[in-house]
Design a protein around this motif. Structure first.
Motif, short mmCIF file in Angstrom:
data_model
loop_
_atom_site.label_atom_id
_atom_site.label_comp_id
_atom_site.label_asym_id
_atom_site.label_seq_id
_atom_site.Cartn_x
_atom_site.Cartn_y
_atom_site.Cartn_z
N ASP A 1 -19.01 83.69 -23.57
CA ASP A 1 -18.68 82.54 -22.73
C ASP A 1 -19.99 81.89 -22.34
O ASP A 1 -20.79 82.47 -21.59
N LYS B 1 -20.38 79.40 -20.46
CA LYS B 1 -20.28 78.98 -19.06
C LYS B 1 -20.87 77.59 -18.81
O LYS B 1 -21.54 77.34 -17.81
N GLN C 1 -17.35 80.14 -26.61
CA GLN C 1 -16.60 79.04 -26.00
C GLN C 1 -17.39 78.44 -24.84
O GLN C 1 -18.40 78.98 -24.40
N ASN C 2 -16.88 77.29 -24.37
CA ASN C 2 -17.43 76.63 -23.16
C ASN C 2 -18.89 76.21 -23.31
O ASN C 2 -19.71 76.44 -22.42
#
Length: 322
Positions: free
Chosen positions: A80, A82, A112-113
């Motif tokens: 992630d 973030k 992701q992100n």
């Protein structure tokens, strides 16, 4: 203006930190930026760096965030970002990715992100230099129309592939699903130049060769439906399997204060477990193809050979940040 590899990296680190990146993020982004220049992908090298700098300043990139890493299964690595950048997430997981690919034969990296991934070939090239065959896919903010729609529904959604070659630079293929990269149209618009037919449509959905009208419209897929199908496959891998934003839901990489929140998917395979002489066979096959006039993509300059030439206007833009 001319830079060697060290001074170009130092320039990139300095302006990234000035724009709000942590030292670790600045180093990851700088190394990827210089690598893009070295591989001949300047459109996603220093020319793309101002997008990162503006995004750091405006909150589209969280410059101080540290990515989180999870291991949902022995051969799966989940990151992630973030709201940070994919390059840092990849760096943080790189050694673990090598270890697990060696242990299990194949490993999937899922992120992701994040902000846009930059040069996609950068990720697979690094893995190929460690003896792995790698395939990568990433999506982005909606820039490309598909089918009969005039609405942008996909990013440029590139695929990249790399394979090790004995005693030579890796084979690296890195290409977008769109007919061209968005930065090429943006640069043409800045210079008032026309673009080739088939690159883009205008805001009314009509094919245009006016780069400034293309900016208001959408990119087109290469090869029509075939390119659009590849873009959809990339979307499933990079957004579907990672849990990242679909391109349709991704905030702009150039405007606003929210991260695009897009994804990066990589699968890395240890080919020597299947074919112990893989790299040697690759070298022979590349020689055979080259002798027949086939272009073999990949390769990059060494540190000693490295010289990066940047337009003075781009350097001036970068220096405004730091």
């Amino acid at each position: 203006m001319r830079y060697d590899r060290k001074s170009a990296t130092e320039l990139a680190i300095r302006v990234c930190v000035a724009a709000g990146a942590s030292q670790a993020m600045a180093i990851s982004l700088a190394e990827a930026t210089v690598a893009a220049e070295c591989s001949g992908r300047s459109s996603v090298g220093f020319a793309h760096l101002p997008d990162y700098l503006e995004s750091l300043l405006n909150g589209r990139i969280n410059g101080l965030e540290e990515p989180a890493i999870f291991f949902p299964a022995p051969a799966l690595i989940q990151v992630d970002a973030k709201g940070g950048i994919a390059q840092l997430g990849f760096d943080r997981a790189f050694e673990e990715l090598l270890t697990r690919a060696s242990t299990y034969g194949v490993t999937v990296f899922s992120l992701q992100n994040s902000y846009t991934a930059g040069e996609l070939g950068y990720y697979v090239r690094r893995l190929a230099r460690k003896g792995l065959v790698a395939l990568a896919a990433t999506n982005g903010s909606p820039l490309m129309a598909a089918g009969q729609s005039s609405e942008a529904v996909y990013g440029t959604n590139p695929l990249a592939f790399a394979a090790p070659v004995d005693n030579k630079a890796p084979l690296v293929i890195d290409q977008a699903s769109s007919a061209t990269a968005f930065v090429n149209i943006r640069q043409a618009a800045e210079r008032g130049e026309r673009i080739p037919e088939g690159w883009a449509i205008d805001a009314k959905g009509q094919t245009t060769m006016d780069s400034r009208e293309a900016i208001k419209g959408a990119l087109l897929a290469f090869g029509g439906a075939r390119g659009a199908n590849i873009a959809l496959m990339v979307e499933v891998l990079a957004a579907g399997t990672t849990g990242a934003n679909w391109s349709l839901d991704a905030p702009s990489f150039a405007d606003g204060s929210h991260s695009p929140g897009v994804g990066l998917f990589i699968v890395a395979l240890n080919p020597e477990l299947l074919a112990p002489d893989f790299s040697a066979r690759m070298a022979l096959q590349i020689e055979r193809l080259s002798s027949k006039g086939i272009h073999i993509p990949g390769g990059s300059c060494t540190e000693d050979e490295m010289e990066i030439v940047l337009p003075s206007s781009l350097v001036a833009t970068l220096e405004q940040y730091g």
